[in-house]
Write an enzyme that holds these catalytic residues in place. Structure first.
Site, PDB file in Angstrom:
ATOM      1  CE  LYS A  29      -2.739  -0.100   3.434  1.00  0.00           C
ATOM      2  NZ  LYS A  29      -3.768   0.182   4.462  1.00  0.00           N
ATOM      3  NE  ARG A  83      -8.053   1.294  11.383  1.00  0.00           N
ATOM      4  CZ  ARG A  83      -7.015   0.831  10.713  1.00  0.00           C
ATOM      5  NH1 ARG A  83      -7.152  -0.180   9.890  1.00  0.00           N
ATOM      6  NH2 ARG A  83      -5.823   1.366  10.852  1.00  0.00           N
ATOM      7  NE  ARG A 109       8.467  -9.423   6.075  1.00  0.00           N
ATOM      8  CZ  ARG A 109       7.577  -8.476   5.840  1.00  0.00           C
ATOM      9  NH1 ARG A 109       7.433  -7.969   4.638  1.00  0.00           N
ATOM     10  NH2 ARG A 109       6.813  -8.011   6.822  1.00  0.00           N
ATOM     11  NE  ARG A 129       8.721  -7.020  11.521  1.00  0.00           N
ATOM     12  CZ  ARG A 129       7.884  -6.068  11.150  1.00  0.00           C
ATOM     13  NH1 ARG A 129       8.272  -5.175  10.273  1.00  0.00           N
ATOM     14  NH2 ARG A 129       6.654  -6.008  11.629  1.00  0.00           N
ATOM     15  NE  ARG A 163       0.736  -8.824  10.026  1.00  0.00           N
ATOM     16  CZ  ARG A 163       2.028  -9.141  10.221  1.00  0.00           C
ATOM     17  NH1 ARG A 163       2.547  -9.078  11.431  1.00  0.00           N
ATOM     18  NH2 ARG A 163       2.799  -9.496   9.224  1.00  0.00           N
TER      19      ARG A 163
END
Ligand SMILES: [Zn+2]
Length: 229
Positions: free
Chosen positions: A24, A99, A138, A172, A183
């Site tokens: 985004k 939202r 990643r 992470r 998520r």
């Protein structure tokens, strides 16, 4: 209070929807450059209004200091002030607001007041399984920060950085598969009603965000060029 007489009537306002990792930010920056639009994220809006000490900014500050969530009314008031600024004349890219459908209705009300509207709500669509692979694979070199991926970018010598030879790789904590899945589920649950809302108003555009960045950019460009015209 402003009376709205000097607000531009031809602003091309967009809503950009997409889960974390869909690109985004990159795409919004491209649209800013290409079309002279301004990206407005809720966090930035609030911070700027608080810093500027506007009436709505002071109200937001008081609510946040009390540890509460800023109400839709305050966010709309901040947005009203922001849209009246000259840099928003060509239109804005809203990111993170609305939202909920209640917020979307309040936004439509505000825009109608100033003779504007949402020209396009663009949904960056992802394939959830592919997103999990993409994000959870990643990692980066702890020495130089070079990025790697379990599937798409493996160092030529296993476990050693191609750039600096370092062997300490960092991942992470919130990039693990389970967290990414959570998520995405939360994103879909929250966004589905908004997608229906904009679809029913005939302004929804779906873009395949799994394509190459350049291909996504081309598709977005075409949608926004039509919305701006
Ligand atoms: Zn390195």
């Amino acid at each position: 209070m402003m009376d709205g007489s000097d607000t531009p009537r031809n602003a091309a306002n967009l809503v950009l929807l997409g889960p974390p990792g869909a690109g985004k930010g990159t795409q919004a920056r491209m649209l800013e450059e290409q079309f002279g639009l301004v990206q407005l994220s809720t966090g930035d809006l609030l911070r700027a209004a608080v810093a500027a000490g506007t009436e709505a900014g002071r109200a937001a500050k008081a609510v946040m200091e009390a540890g509460d969530l800023v109400s839709d009314e305050i966010v709309i008031a901040i947005l009203r002030d922001r849209l009246a600024e000259p840099d928003c004349a060509k239109g804005v890219i809203l990111d993170g607001f609305p939202r909920t459908t209640v917020q979307a209705e309040a936004l439509d009300g505000l825009l109608a007041e100033i003779g504007q509207g949402i020209r396009a709500a663009i949904s960056l669509e992802v394939d959830d399984a592919a997103m999990v692979t993409r994000i959870s694979g990643r990692y980066t070199c702890g020495g130089c920060g070079e990025g790697y991926h379990d599937t798409f970018k493996v160092p030529s010598k296993p476990g050693a950085c191609d750039k600096c030879g370092g062997t300490e790789m960092k991942r992470r904590a919130d990039d693990n598969a389970e967290t990414v899945e959570q998520r995405l589920r939360a994103y879909h649950a929250q966004t589905a009603p908004l997608i229906s809302y904009y679809e029913s108003r005939g302004v929804l555009a779906r873009v395949d965000a799994m394509a190459e960045i350049e291909a996504v950019a081309r598709e977005l460009n075409a949608i926004v060029a039509k919305a701006v015209a």
